[in-house]
Design an enzyme around this catalytic site. Sequence first.
Site, PDB file in Angstrom:
ATOM      1  N   ASP A   1      10.472   5.860  -9.819  1.00  0.00           N
ATOM      2  CA  ASP A   1      10.102   6.653 -10.992  1.00  0.00           C
ATOM      3  C   ASP A   1      10.893   7.949 -11.096  1.00  0.00           C
ATOM      4  OD1 ASP A   1       8.289   4.721 -11.728  1.00  0.00           O
ATOM      5  OD2 ASP A   1       6.582   5.700 -10.753  1.00  0.00           O
TER       6      ASP A   1
ATOM      7  N   LYS B   1      -1.026  -4.262  -3.397  1.00  0.00           N
ATOM      8  CA  LYS B   1      -2.350  -3.705  -3.054  1.00  0.00           C
ATOM      9  C   LYS B   1      -2.400  -2.258  -3.527  1.00  0.00           C
ATOM     10  CE  LYS B   1      -6.083  -3.046   0.019  1.00  0.00           C
ATOM     11  NZ  LYS B   1      -6.376  -1.688  -0.311  1.00  0.00           N
TER      12      LYS B   1
ATOM     13  N   SER C   1       0.808  -1.214   0.000  1.00  0.00           N
ATOM     14  CA  SER C   1       0.000   0.000   0.000  1.00  0.00           C
ATOM     15  C   SER C   1       0.848   1.274   0.000  1.00  0.00           C
ATOM     16  CB  SER C   1      -0.968  -0.045   1.190  1.00  0.00           C
ATOM     17  OG  SER C   1      -2.020   0.864   1.024  1.00  0.00           O
TER      18      SER C   1
END
Length: 696
Positions: free
Chosen positions: A486, A500, A475
């Site tokens: 990224d 999740k 999560s």
Amino acid sequence: MKQLLPRTALLFILGVSALPLAAKTASPNVWDGLKPDRDQVVASLNVVELLKRHHYSKPPLNDERSIKIYDSYLKMLDPNRLYFNAADIAEFDAWRTRFDDLLKQGDLNPGFTIYKRYLDRVKERLDYTLGLLDKGIPQLNFAADETFDVNREKAPWPTNTAALDDLWHKKLKDEVLRLKLGGKDDAAIKEQLQKRYRNQLARLKQTRSEDIFQAYINAFAQTYDPHTQYLSPESAENFDINMSLSLEGIGAVLQSDNDYVQIVRLVPAGPADKSKQLAPADKIVGVAQGKDGEMVDVVGWRLDEVVKKIRGAKGSVVRLEVIPSSNPPNDQTTKVVSITREAVKLEEQAAQKHIIDVPHNGKTYKLGVVDVPAFYLDFKAYRAGDPNYKSTTRDVRKLIGELKNEKVDGIVIDLRNNGGGSLQEATELTGLFIDQGPTVLVRNSDGKVDVLADDEGDAFYTGPMTVLVNRLSASASEIFAGAMQDYHRALIVGGQTFGKGTVQTIQPLNHGELKLTLAKFYRVSGQSTQHQGVIPDISYPDIVDNKEIGESALPNSMPWDTIRPVLEVENNPFKPYLPELINRHDTRTKTNPDFVFARERLQFAQDVMKDTTVSLNEQKRRAEQDALDKRQLAIENERRVAKGEEPLKELKKVDDDAIAAANNDEKTKPQDDAYLMESGQILLDYLDLSHGGPSH
């Protein structure tokens, strides 16, 4: 991300009256008269409408969905095809493509009919097995050359009662053999199994209409995704208690696994985590209250019933009998763990720092480790305007400031076993390491994308770093790790994360509540964190089998996908060096005792799990178990010898030694943590390749 839908979404269907139910023939079973009431009918219509209008993927409720509901319900009730016979299934098949239409009409009769037939069949099987036990364990033939398939999920349905009798005769022999191999004698085995089956019979008679309704509506709701769930009024109350932490427990996330309740993960700094005696994938088979209370066998119990037994007052003791996940498959040897219930205190979940000395190319470098067990925020103090409120970001900022003053050569952010928490904190923590920009995207069911961003300005820490994750990083952890990857701000190392990447809301109903998936997380690169999680730049051996634990292990989990990215970071500073970094990592860990142990142990478990058929011949079974024990002992001793430790003479001492070590040393010292030290080595490798080595 809690968000309530407008109550007007419910009002227009609240006036529907209950439909007439077909008359039932008399039966001696107490559940024969159970039927849906008006509140349940109305609630089912509300669930149908809410899923149609507000579920993230909005799939149609049609014949295709009906088949999924039917298959889901059968799998929920009889996953190993041990109760229903082929005639039952042929009878139920008449509804196979009609559940969609019947649910739209508020007709719950098929769900109740199937469930009550299931109760009939369970009673028949328990009565039959108790009859076998009454004749005594010696009456069972363990010299015959028979086998039993422990995974019958795709097996044909038994043709008739005689086929079921044969199947359960073999199932009983398998259970007896497991307990024999665990060291129990015939008398103790007979007593334990008789008590187990009689308890299950007693609980059958306590079945309520609400139990049937909740099971049926969940079989429907969970065809949409595994996190969409109907909560009965009682379950909703339990859910609220869990969310508010107002009632104490052991700090473990549990799930049903056929007849067992299995640990999914341990809450950081919770009682179970601090005991160092429980692990993900352990199976709970017994629960006892206090230091001297009777151990109650909970095999075959519903998850909510087991949770009730485990939960209790702060300061009280609960004892759990568990089958450790470290056991060889089919080894039912158990251990008893004593845990004092308490609330998980925020300060105990707080981030911590350490310094590790990492030898590299003839020099020793000083690296900072920031252990982040959860993304926490003291909402109450924050809303009250308390300037000293606790949060992950504030604590990490302070710790990194101290590490900078100590002139570390780089930092490892340790997110292993971090199950997530506050989305706000995941965003703000990301902001410590980037100048500014988007951190995560949230796409709603209507297609609208909300962009959460850090706009604080300059990064607090701009030095070199790695982020260490594993399968139990979930999560909010995945949002932070994904952003670091990224933005090319850190090397991500470790195991593939949980996956999740969905957002749920709680919607009150006229009767109970619906937990509903209404949004999905995406990384700034446009990739979902759902299902796939975050893939590390450099992978370590898995600590658990990804087929058993993780979002992808759940039925009907929503897929990984992508949307339009909001950030294009052109220069990836790690890309040119990744092949050499992986090569150095592989060379280093090829002979590292802890890495070799992790790889071999997981391979061992996967090899054994491939063969689901076990012998019911006691002599052969003991020989099979001895071979498994010897292989596992060899794997353990290979690691011990490589680390200069004394080898074990027998396998059972492994758990005892681990418990003794845990009691003497609350947590593995960072300097002795092979995965942590390797993360430091990788960081130093990168600095070596890209900058000619670290500089103070």
